[in-house]
Design a protein around this motif. Structure first.
Motif: not given
Length: 445
Positions: A60, A57-58, A108
């Motif tokens: 994705y 994540k961050n 996502t």
């Protein structure tokens, strides 16, 4: 002699070193298949892949590691139409001799990663499916929309499914024609015919060259509130001789199996039964009621599907050779919805050189599409949903039927969903005897 032995040992050692320096597997190609809600990426490999993957994540990202695998010099560019993948790139491998591919994602997504063994024209493959997060097909919002009453004089919605697509080419003709391309071309022609007909509306399930699971196709038809589902295919055989078109319907065994699956999923049968599902709890007795309602729904779907299949065969007979002269029943995965009447049309044998050339012909594709259109339109003109524009048009223009050989009052009553008594009364008939060529006015069902 001693020098020769030294040279031989050196050569063997060099060969071993060279062998160890090259990975045992190799990425030979990467293919990207876009679709509106998902993306499929296929890695073509020289042998069975040894892989692992994880999400980050961050931002994705999906990271896929190939063990002991040489990489391609470069990865393909990702087309603008992709809504999930922004870029494919390499990164430092997990282990020496391996390859790491990073999927930079725009949002996502749920990854489904699996290997495929060699088949047809393909070697070993690793398939990466990325599904964008979205409303579930069986969510409450979807169910509530389905339960809403439809507007008066609505269009009859026909869902058209072009078989195969993307990584799944379907059957391949002698000259290399892919079934997936033929089915989409015919499906698009059928869409145009339906959309140009007042009171009818087409919903194309697969709009481009991408893969769709079988259950996804029926879910999409349901989400689009389809009255009928038709799947377009092209047949094939191991020998080139077989030819002709055929029409398939759902078998009773498959129907019973699907009802059982739907009963096991409360959300699914709630979606099917609409408001009636609100009073059905999870008690044993009320599950019998749910099964009875699903049985009735499936019985209606199968009867409608068979009747339309007969009409389609009658129209196809006018434009092409038939392989089967009556509807065929089978456990086909795409024909499994209890609430939507469905048929599968095999437009011809792509494995037959003559029919392959015909299936590539624009004029023949037009004839096939019009035959399917005429059959579906004819059925729904005779049996329109009560809230449809067709029903209102029929009120103003009653249906006329010319009696053919072998037809009786009971046969016509069943076909048009009216009683024998109303047929006799509406046409001032004194007996049950009909004559070939006699014209009857069909009362409203």
């Amino acid at each position: 002699m001693k020098i020769n032995k030294i040279i031989i040992i050196f050569l063997v050692w060099s060969a071993l070193f060279i062998t160890q320096a090259h990975a045992s597997n190799k990425i030979e190609g990467v293919r990207v298949w876009p679709s509106p809600e998902s993306t499929r990426v296929v890695f073509d490999l020289s042998s069975k892949p040894d892989y692992s993957y994880f999400m980050l994540k961050n931002p994705y990202r999906l990271v896929v590691d190939f063990s002991d695998t040489d990489k391609l010099p470069s990865l393909p560019e990702v087309p603008d139409e992709h809504r999930i993948i922004k870029k494919l790139r390499y990164s430092s491998p997990k282990s020496k001799g391996g390859s790491r591919v990073v999927f930079d994602l725009s949002r996502t997504a749920k990854p489904v990663v699996f290997a495929l063994a060699p088949t047809g024209p393909y070697k070993d493959r690793l398939v990466v499916d990325l599904y964008g997060t979205q409303m579930s097909a069986y969510s409450n919002e979807s169910t509530n929309k389905k339960s809403e009453s439809r507007e008066k004089d609505r269009n009859i919605v026909i869902a058209i499914d072009a078989g195969h697509g993307g990584e799944d080419p379907g059957s391949i003709g002698p000259s290399g024609t892919y079934e997936k391309n033929i089915t989409l071309q015919i499906a698009k022609r059928l869409v145009r015919l339906i959309d140009n007909e007042p009171g009818m509306e087409a919903k194309l399930i697969r709009t481009g060259d991408y893969f769709l699971k079988l259950n996804t196709r029926t879910v999409r038809a349901r989400e689009r509130k389809a009255d009928f589902f038709v799947s377009i295919h092209a047949d094939a055989f191991t020998r080139p001789e077989p030819s002709g078109s055929s029409v398939w319907v759902l078998s009773l065994n498959r129907a019973n199996s699907e009802i059982g699956k739907w009963l096991e999923n409360t959300e699914k049968h709630s979606q099917l039964l609409g408001g009636a599902a609100d009073v059905i709890k999870d008690t044993e007795n009320e599950r019998y009621l749910a099964k009875a309602l699903l049985d009735m729904s499936m019985d209606h779907s199968m009867k409608t599907g068979f009747q339309v299949a007969e009409e389609v065969i009658g129209e196809l007979r006018k434009v092409t050779k038939l392989h089967k002269r009556t509807p065929q029943a089978a456990n086909l995965g795409v024909l499994k919805s209890p609430d939507i009447p469905s048929i599968l049309v095999e437009t011809g044998f792509i494995s037959n050189p003559t029919e392959e050339r015909m299936l590539l012909s624009s004029s023949h594709q037009d004839k096939l599409a019009r035959a399917v259109f005429n059959a579906i339109k004819g059925y729904y003109w005779q049996n329109p949903p009560a809230d449809s524009l067709f029903a209102s048009m029929r009120d103003d223009n009653p249906v006329k039927h010319t009696v053919k050989a072998g037809e009786s009052l009971s046969v016509l009553a069943s076909r048009y969903k009216v009683s024998v008594e109303s047929l006799k009364r509406f046409n001032s008939l004194k007996s049950n005897t009909l004559f070939v060529g006699q014209v009857l006015t069909i009362p409203k069902a």
